[in-house]
Design a protein around this motif. Structure first.
Motif, mmCIF file in Angstrom:
data_model
loop_
_atom_site.group_PDB
_atom_site.id
_atom_site.type_symbol
_atom_site.label_atom_id
_atom_site.label_comp_id
_atom_site.label_asym_id
_atom_site.label_seq_id
_atom_site.Cartn_x
_atom_site.Cartn_y
_atom_site.Cartn_z
ATOM 1 N N VAL A 95 0.841 -1.191 0.000
ATOM 2 C CA VAL A 95 0.000 0.000 0.000
ATOM 3 C C VAL A 95 0.880 1.246 0.000
ATOM 4 O O VAL A 95 1.796 1.368 0.812
ATOM 5 C CB VAL A 95 -0.914 0.022 1.248
ATOM 6 N N VAL A 96 0.591 2.168 -0.915
ATOM 7 C CA VAL A 96 1.207 3.482 -0.878
ATOM 8 C C VAL A 96 0.216 4.379 -0.154
ATOM 9 O O VAL A 96 -0.920 4.555 -0.602
ATOM 10 C CB VAL A 96 1.509 4.009 -2.292
ATOM 11 N N ALA A 97 0.636 4.913 0.985
ATOM 12 C CA ALA A 97 -0.251 5.696 1.841
ATOM 13 C C ALA A 97 0.252 7.133 1.948
ATOM 14 O O ALA A 97 1.449 7.363 2.107
ATOM 15 C CB ALA A 97 -0.309 5.058 3.231
ATOM 16 N N VAL A 98 -0.692 8.088 1.829
ATOM 17 C CA VAL A 98 -0.351 9.504 1.894
ATOM 18 C C VAL A 98 -1.463 10.247 2.628
ATOM 19 O O VAL A 98 -2.641 9.978 2.395
ATOM 20 C CB VAL A 98 -0.204 10.110 0.476
ATOM 21 N N THR A 99 -1.090 11.172 3.498
ATOM 22 C CA THR A 99 -2.079 12.071 4.085
ATOM 23 C C THR A 99 -1.952 13.421 3.379
ATOM 24 O O THR A 99 -0.844 13.866 3.039
ATOM 25 C CB THR A 99 -1.908 12.256 5.598
ATOM 26 N N ILE A 100 -3.103 14.052 3.157
ATOM 27 C CA ILE A 100 -3.136 15.310 2.419
ATOM 28 C C ILE A 100 -3.937 16.327 3.226
ATOM 29 O O ILE A 100 -5.172 16.277 3.240
ATOM 30 C CB ILE A 100 -3.780 15.112 1.023
ATOM 31 N N PRO A 101 -3.256 17.238 3.932
ATOM 32 C CA PRO A 101 -3.964 18.255 4.697
ATOM 33 C C PRO A 101 -4.773 19.169 3.779
ATOM 34 O O PRO A 101 -4.307 19.550 2.700
ATOM 35 C CB PRO A 101 -2.846 19.039 5.387
ATOM 36 N N GLN A 102 -5.977 19.513 4.201
ATOM 37 C CA GLN A 102 -6.858 20.394 3.439
ATOM 38 C C GLN A 102 -6.858 21.788 4.079
ATOM 39 O O GLN A 102 -6.557 21.937 5.257
ATOM 40 C CB GLN A 102 -8.279 19.827 3.409
ATOM 41 N N ASP A 103 -7.242 22.786 3.309
ATOM 42 C CA ASP A 103 -7.227 24.161 3.799
ATOM 43 C C ASP A 103 -8.122 24.368 5.014
ATOM 44 O O ASP A 103 -7.794 25.136 5.907
ATOM 45 C CB ASP A 103 -7.654 25.125 2.690
ATOM 46 N N GLU A 104 -9.263 23.681 5.075
ATOM 47 C CA GLU A 104 -10.200 23.888 6.179
ATOM 48 C C GLU A 104 -9.842 23.102 7.436
ATOM 49 O O GLU A 104 -10.576 23.130 8.413
ATOM 50 C CB GLU A 104 -11.635 23.562 5.726
ATOM 51 N N GLY A 105 -8.720 22.377 7.413
ATOM 52 C CA GLY A 105 -8.275 21.635 8.590
ATOM 53 C C GLY A 105 -8.492 20.138 8.495
ATOM 54 O O GLY A 105 -7.890 19.377 9.234
ATOM 55 N N ALA A 106 -9.373 19.694 7.606
ATOM 56 C CA ALA A 106 -9.584 18.259 7.405
ATOM 57 C C ALA A 106 -8.323 17.648 6.790
ATOM 58 O O ALA A 106 -7.455 18.365 6.281
ATOM 59 C CB ALA A 106 -10.785 18.015 6.499
ATOM 60 N N VAL A 107 -8.238 16.337 6.850
ATOM 61 C CA VAL A 107 -7.096 15.629 6.257
ATOM 62 C C VAL A 107 -7.638 14.448 5.461
ATOM 63 O O VAL A 107 -8.460 13.679 5.949
ATOM 64 C CB VAL A 107 -6.117 15.120 7.339
ATOM 65 N N LEU A 108 -7.169 14.312 4.210
ATOM 66 C CA LEU A 108 -7.495 13.144 3.402
ATOM 67 C C LEU A 108 -6.395 12.119 3.595
ATOM 68 O O LEU A 108 -5.215 12.463 3.665
ATOM 69 C CB LEU A 108 -7.612 13.514 1.924
ATOM 70 N N LEU A 109 -6.779 10.852 3.690
ATOM 71 C CA LEU A 109 -5.826 9.754 3.757
ATOM 72 C C LEU A 109 -6.021 8.934 2.483
ATOM 73 O O LEU A 109 -7.075 8.340 2.279
ATOM 74 C CB LEU A 109 -6.080 8.873 4.982
ATOM 75 N N SER A 110 -5.032 8.911 1.630
ATOM 76 C CA SER A 110 -5.124 8.226 0.341
ATOM 77 C C SER A 110 -4.307 6.932 0.391
ATOM 78 O O SER A 110 -3.134 6.955 0.775
ATOM 79 C CB SER A 110 -4.598 9.130 -0.772
ATOM 80 N N PHE A 111 -4.953 5.828 -0.001
ATOM 81 C CA PHE A 111 -4.298 4.524 0.014
ATOM 82 C C PHE A 111 -4.425 3.875 -1.368
ATOM 83 O O PHE A 111 -5.541 3.650 -1.837
ATOM 84 C CB PHE A 111 -4.930 3.618 1.066
ATOM 85 N N ASP A 112 -3.277 3.604 -2.003
ATOM 86 C CA ASP A 112 -3.248 2.823 -3.239
ATOM 87 C C ASP A 112 -2.858 1.415 -2.835
ATOM 88 O O ASP A 112 -1.736 1.157 -2.412
ATOM 89 C CB ASP A 112 -2.234 3.397 -4.246
ATOM 90 N N VAL A 113 -3.811 0.505 -2.963
ATOM 91 C CA VAL A 113 -3.697 -0.866 -2.442
ATOM 92 C C VAL A 113 -3.471 -1.828 -3.600
ATOM 93 O O VAL A 113 -4.207 -1.811 -4.572
ATOM 94 C CB VAL A 113 -5.002 -1.256 -1.682
ATOM 95 N N SER A 114 -2.452 -2.690 -3.475
ATOM 96 C CA SER A 114 -2.157 -3.701 -4.501
ATOM 97 C C SER A 114 -1.873 -5.042 -3.837
ATOM 98 O O SER A 114 -1.224 -5.095 -2.795
ATOM 99 C CB SER A 114 -0.920 -3.314 -5.314
ATOM 100 N N ARG A 115 -2.355 -6.093 -4.483
ATOM 101 C CA ARG A 115 -1.994 -7.436 -4.012
ATOM 102 C C ARG A 115 -0.530 -7.676 -4.297
ATOM 103 O O ARG A 115 -0.011 -7.280 -5.342
ATOM 104 C CB ARG A 115 -2.824 -8.507 -4.721
ATOM 105 N N THR A 116 0.165 -8.312 -3.358
ATOM 106 C CA THR A 116 1.575 -8.636 -3.580
ATOM 107 C C THR A 116 1.649 -9.867 -4.467
ATOM 108 O O THR A 116 0.759 -10.714 -4.453
ATOM 109 C CB THR A 116 2.313 -8.892 -2.259
ATOM 110 N N THR A 117 2.708 -9.959 -5.234
ATOM 111 C CA THR A 117 2.904 -11.122 -6.094
ATOM 112 C C THR A 117 3.909 -12.041 -5.453
ATOM 113 O O THR A 117 4.811 -11.611 -4.745
ATOM 114 C CB THR A 117 3.408 -10.695 -7.488
ATOM 115 N N GLY A 118 3.726 -13.302 -5.703
ATOM 116 C CA GLY A 118 4.718 -14.256 -5.222
ATOM 117 C C GLY A 118 4.353 -14.996 -4.047
ATOM 118 O O GLY A 118 3.731 -15.229 -3.209
#
Length: 168
Positions: free
Chosen positions: A145-168
């Protein structure tokens, strides 16, 4: 009289050849007022082989999906009970994304910690983003998972997760 390695005739032939090459290449260059690959000014024609200028009806960035896709690996990537899904979707048969919305940085940190603990993830490559957020790779036996938090101007925070199955 001393001989140089190249005769006068050879040098003249080379000069003429270079001049002809330069002239032929100059004929291929766009006019100084044109940009290569752009249609002429005032021209409304569209290259039928290009889809760049043809909008697609099936993509609207303003439309968000607040439901996890049926194929989303819920058991390997459990979400906190109080998490609010801001957007979610499928990238491929083995890749998805989910964006959570937290009221503030404190709640975002709680969501992040719960996801790491509930999913049994190991955090690596942690860094701070230019916007003051957080980025890391979360790994488990089943997912990457590539995880990132993105602060917003109004104080909220987005948490973005790019999820992939592992191979092998």
């Amino acid at each position: 009289m001393m001989r140089t390695g190249v005769s006068f005739a050879g040098r003249a032939l080379a000069s003429v050849s270079a001049l002809l090459l330069a002239l032929s290449l100059a004929g291929c260059a766009p006019e100084s007022t044109e940009i290569a690959g752009q249609p002429e000014k005032g021209s409304e024609t569209v290259n039928p082989e290009s889809s760049w200028s043809q909008p697609t009806d099936d993509f609207d960035p303003a439309v968000k999906t607040t439901e996890l896709p049926d194929t989303f690996p819920r058991e390997q990537f459990p979400l906190p009970a109080q998490a609010v899904i801001d957007d979610a979707g499928t990238r491929s048969e083995s890749a998805w994304f989910v964006v959570l919305r937290a009221a503030d940085a404190t709640e975002a940190a709680v969501f992040w910690s719960e996801i790491v603990a509930l999913g049994g993830f190991t955090e690596s490559d942690a860094s701070e983003t230019p916007e003051g957020g957080r980025a890391a790779t979360l790994s488990s036996a089943a997912l990457s998972v590539v995880a990132v938090t993105i602060p917003q101007d109004e104080g909220a925070v987005l948490l973005s997760f790019d999820v992939s199955r592992t191979t092998g």
